[in-house]
Write an enzyme that holds these catalytic residues in place. Sequence first.
Site, mmCIF file in Angstrom:
data_model
loop_
_atom_site.group_PDB
_atom_site.id
_atom_site.type_symbol
_atom_site.label_atom_id
_atom_site.label_comp_id
_atom_site.label_asym_id
_atom_site.label_seq_id
_atom_site.Cartn_x
_atom_site.Cartn_y
_atom_site.Cartn_z
ATOM 1 N N HIS A 235 0.819 -1.215 0.000
ATOM 2 C CA HIS A 235 0.000 0.000 0.000
ATOM 3 C C HIS A 235 0.853 1.265 0.000
ATOM 4 O O HIS A 235 0.398 2.325 0.413
ATOM 5 C CB HIS A 235 -0.973 -0.010 1.188
ATOM 6 C CG HIS A 235 -1.979 -1.121 1.084
ATOM 7 N ND1 HIS A 235 -2.726 -1.583 2.143
ATOM 8 C CD2 HIS A 235 -2.357 -1.879 0.013
ATOM 9 C CE1 HIS A 235 -3.513 -2.578 1.732
ATOM 10 N NE2 HIS A 235 -3.300 -2.777 0.452
ATOM 11 N N GLU B 49 -7.150 -11.438 17.678
ATOM 12 C CA GLU B 49 -8.587 -11.592 17.390
ATOM 13 C C GLU B 49 -8.783 -12.577 16.244
ATOM 14 O O GLU B 49 -7.910 -12.752 15.397
ATOM 15 C CB GLU B 49 -9.192 -10.244 16.961
ATOM 16 C CG GLU B 49 -8.989 -9.102 17.926
ATOM 17 C CD GLU B 49 -9.773 -9.268 19.211
ATOM 18 O OE1 GLU B 49 -10.809 -9.973 19.190
ATOM 19 O OE2 GLU B 49 -9.341 -8.707 20.226
#
Length: 270
Positions: free
Chosen positions: A122, A230
């Site tokens: 990115h 997570e």
Amino acid sequence: MTSAAQIPAVLLSAARRAGRIAVLTGAGMSAESGVPTFRDAQTGWWARFDPAELATPQAWQRDPDLVWGWYLNRIRGVRAAQPNAGHRALARWGRRAPVDVVTQNVDDLHERAGSRVLAHLHGALTAFRCDSCATPFDGPVPGLPPADGPAEVTDRMPPPRCAHCPGQIRPGVVWFGEALPPGAFDDAADAVRAADLVLVVGTSGLVFPASTLPDLAQAAGVPVVEINPEQTDLSRRAEASWRATAAVALPALVDALYGSSEDDRLEPAD
Ligand code: OAD
């Protein structure tokens, strides 16, 4: 402290056997350096701001001062941050074995820890260029003092003008709807297919095409292991998912592979 016993067995054995390793990192990699992630509840950038207002070509066209000011603030945050124990462990691993680091992060914390980054998918915050003629820009940036300088950045800031055309200087990041830097995805795809182990650290895996890299690896028969506190979409597909943070898991893994060495943990001098 995490001991070798807590490292998923499939990860430890694959890491011990691996001739080549590819590590895919996302914003969670830098979270313990104090750099906010994008999607974590409350603290993530996109929990507080609308990406359409700040990270699209349309936002830049509409209000460049707002977008430039926001990126200057992010750059200042990154400059004030230090690589964490996870960045340093990856750099240490890279000195011992072929480790290809592919990151979605636009910060330079891997490099400052001593890793060579194969692909910044990115882009990079400070790879400034003209938004019109694309000429790279390395001139002074008002509002961006050195890391130890005074805080001066306000919310809005006009971007510098290009010296070669009427264009404006933009951050070197990829905005939503834009193409990745030339060659970056192909380099990343080659790296995950050539690896004997792919580690995916601190990414929600929600942004295309980076999100497809674990699938490319698995299609080539390469085991994929996730490190993330997570659950993510990848958790169900990965060979193992280690519920730990980057700055805890990576040093534990590299210590298990090579033993703990204080010398190895030192950051290289600039
Ligand atoms: P996200 O913010 O989407 O996801 C961050 C992930 O890191 C989550 O899965 C967290 O659970 C995990 N995480 C949080 N703290 C962690 C820690 N200490 N150690 C390990 N993991 C941790 O960030 P990305 O997946 O990187 O793109 O986001 C992908 C792209 O979306 C970014 O590159 C950016 C964003 O919009 C552009 O700006 C183009």
